[in-house]
Design a protein around this motif. Sequence first.
Motif, short mmCIF file in Angstrom:
data_model
loop_
_atom_site.label_atom_id
_atom_site.label_comp_id
_atom_site.label_asym_id
_atom_site.label_seq_id
_atom_site.Cartn_x
_atom_site.Cartn_y
_atom_site.Cartn_z
N THR A 1 42.04 48.09 10.81
CA THR A 1 41.04 48.37 11.84
C THR A 1 39.64 48.48 11.25
N ARG A 2 39.54 48.83 9.98
CA ARG A 2 38.21 48.94 9.36
C ARG A 2 37.42 47.65 9.49
N GLY A 3 38.10 46.53 9.41
CA GLY A 3 37.41 45.25 9.49
C GLY A 3 37.21 44.73 10.89
N TYR A 4 37.72 45.46 11.91
CA TYR A 4 37.71 44.92 13.26
C TYR A 4 36.29 44.85 13.84
N MET A 5 35.55 45.95 13.75
CA MET A 5 34.18 45.94 14.26
C MET A 5 33.28 45.02 13.44
N PRO A 6 33.34 45.05 12.10
CA PRO A 6 32.55 44.08 11.32
C PRO A 6 32.90 42.63 11.67
N ALA A 7 34.18 42.37 11.92
CA ALA A 7 34.59 41.01 12.31
C ALA A 7 33.99 40.64 13.67
N PHE A 8 33.92 41.62 14.57
CA PHE A 8 33.30 41.39 15.88
C PHE A 8 31.85 40.96 15.71
N VAL A 9 31.12 41.66 14.84
CA VAL A 9 29.72 41.30 14.58
C VAL A 9 29.64 39.91 13.96
N GLY A 10 30.53 39.62 13.00
CA GLY A 10 30.51 38.31 12.35
C GLY A 10 30.79 37.18 13.30
N ALA A 11 31.77 37.34 14.18
CA ALA A 11 32.10 36.30 15.14
C ALA A 11 30.96 36.08 16.12
N MET A 12 30.38 37.17 16.59
CA MET A 12 29.27 37.08 17.54
C MET A 12 28.07 36.37 16.90
N TYR A 13 27.79 36.70 15.66
CA TYR A 13 26.68 36.07 14.95
C TYR A 13 26.93 34.56 14.80
N ALA A 14 28.13 34.20 14.34
CA ALA A 14 28.44 32.79 14.08
C ALA A 14 28.37 31.96 15.35
N MET A 15 28.80 32.52 16.48
CA MET A 15 28.79 31.76 17.72
C MET A 15 27.40 31.70 18.33
N THR A 16 26.48 32.49 17.79
CA THR A 16 25.08 32.42 18.24
C THR A 16 24.26 31.48 17.37
N TYR A 17 24.50 31.50 16.05
CA TYR A 17 23.68 30.71 15.12
C TYR A 17 24.46 29.58 14.44
N ILE B 1 25.62 46.15 22.63
CA ILE B 1 26.46 46.86 21.67
C ILE B 1 25.77 46.83 20.31
N SER B 2 25.69 47.97 19.66
CA SER B 2 25.00 48.07 18.38
C SER B 2 25.61 47.13 17.35
N LEU B 3 24.76 46.37 16.66
CA LEU B 3 25.20 45.43 15.62
C LEU B 3 24.60 45.84 14.28
N PRO B 4 25.28 46.69 13.54
CA PRO B 4 24.75 47.18 12.26
C PRO B 4 24.82 46.10 11.18
N PHE B 5 24.11 46.35 10.09
CA PHE B 5 24.16 45.43 8.96
C PHE B 5 24.39 46.24 7.68
N ASN B 6 25.38 45.84 6.92
CA ASN B 6 25.69 46.43 5.62
C ASN B 6 26.54 45.41 4.85
N PRO B 7 26.90 45.68 3.62
CA PRO B 7 27.65 44.68 2.84
C PRO B 7 28.94 44.22 3.50
N THR B 8 29.65 45.12 4.18
CA THR B 8 30.90 44.72 4.83
C THR B 8 30.63 43.78 5.99
N VAL B 9 29.67 44.13 6.84
CA VAL B 9 29.31 43.26 7.96
C VAL B 9 28.80 41.92 7.44
N ARG B 10 28.02 41.97 6.39
CA ARG B 10 27.48 40.74 5.80
C ARG B 10 28.61 39.80 5.39
N ASN B 11 29.67 40.34 4.77
CA ASN B 11 30.80 39.51 4.37
C ASN B 11 31.44 38.81 5.56
N TYR B 12 31.59 39.54 6.66
CA TYR B 12 32.20 38.92 7.84
C TYR B 12 31.28 37.88 8.47
N ILE B 13 29.99 38.11 8.42
CA ILE B 13 29.04 37.11 8.92
C ILE B 13 29.18 35.82 8.12
#
Length: 453
Positions: free
Chosen positions: A283-299, A126-138
């Motif tokens: 819902t705007r934060g749902y996909m960025p939160a998905f990326v953030g959670a996935m990142y945190a559980m990996t690193y 699944i595509s994991l984009p990076f931008n300021p919003t995604v960065r905040n959730y990470i």
Amino acid sequence: MTALLTPFVTNAQVSIKDYLEAPSKRQLQQEKLRLQYELDSIKAVVTDLYQLLDLYTLPDSEEEEIVEQIEYTADVTDSILSVMYEKRRVVDYVEGQSYDLDSVLFPSKTSDEELMKRLKSMNSYISLPFNPTVRNYIVQYSEKMPEKMGVVLGLAQYYMPIFEEVFDRYGLPLELKYMAVIESMLRATAESRAGAKGMWQFMYRTGKLYGLTITSYVDERMDVEKAVDAAARYLRDSYNAFGDWTLAISSYNCGTGNVRKAIRRAGGKMDFWSIYPYLPRETRGYMPAFVGAMYAMTYYRDYGIVPQPCPIPVEVDTFVINQNLHFQQVSEVIGVPVEKLRELNPQYIRDIVPGNEASYVLKLPFNYSNSFIDIGVDSLVRYKADTLFTEQVVKSIKTSTTASDRIAYKVKKGDVLGKIATKYHVTVKNIQKWNHLKSTTIRVGQILYIYPN
């Protein structure tokens, strides 16, 4: 709009007064936009109705024939317009604080370059984009909630293999398992203010729509295996509708109708960041939160997050129960703590497995399995049966499990039994039988109990 045009169509000769009072071009344009908006809303509803109806046609693939076809009941019919967007997440993400992640910019100990490098290294389907919003959730998941993420990582040892097995069975990306983190922080008994329950946060009607049993004694929204199976089918249906996993994931939060509406407002663009401004705020934060959670559980190790001990035993045995069985009977005879039974079997909301009415599964820690087998279910169900299963309790269980799909219909003016029977796809004779009616005469305000097919 008809009223606005009246001066032009009712008089052959248009007076100066009529001309001056006629709607301006701007008013007509505004009225046109209003009507177009209403038409779009109606189309969105109709589209969702067709999609939900399509859920009942099983795929031709033999592998997918394991999905149980759900009966399309009147209860489902009455709830279709609301099931897709009622859910609300229960997660208080940041420990002790809350932020508007669209406007704040979190400082981080990790550079943006390193974050982008790590996301790419995750090699996600699944595509994991990076931008300021995604960065905040990470930053939020990896740096601002270490205690909660420690608990989640501990629970993940037990739950994630279950999720992976189910998503693999349906041929879906295994990364979808991280959605349970943003839905419930892996709490099987999580409940939102709006009434969504379980690890995958199903509303009552959506849960029923996807085949989950919900009665006064059993709530399969909190059954780990059955709830994730329902979530997998929902996500598969959404992906088939949009052809994009970011949109399918977003629809899990706000419903397919809201995603379609956002796509129209974005000029037909079918990617998450194009429709982002048009999605519901949550819902705007749902996909960025998905990326953030996935990142945190990996690193998580890079941030000093320590997985907490998992309170649930990794090794469990399952037993099919065909008789009413109380947790207290199992606890006092076998020695399994009631709290442990509740952790492993959260779907039994009154500590009772209603096995007399249907076959249900009971999970036990592996080290108690031999004792359970040696003593036997027949002996267990007799222990304190008169105390735990009084006549009133037994009657309550039977009523709850057999009437879970019962409709209480209030007779309105103009109703006749034939009309009501047609509406709910049942026969007049059945309605008479269920309600002990000697004739077909009914009165306004009367309550009729109906059991749709």
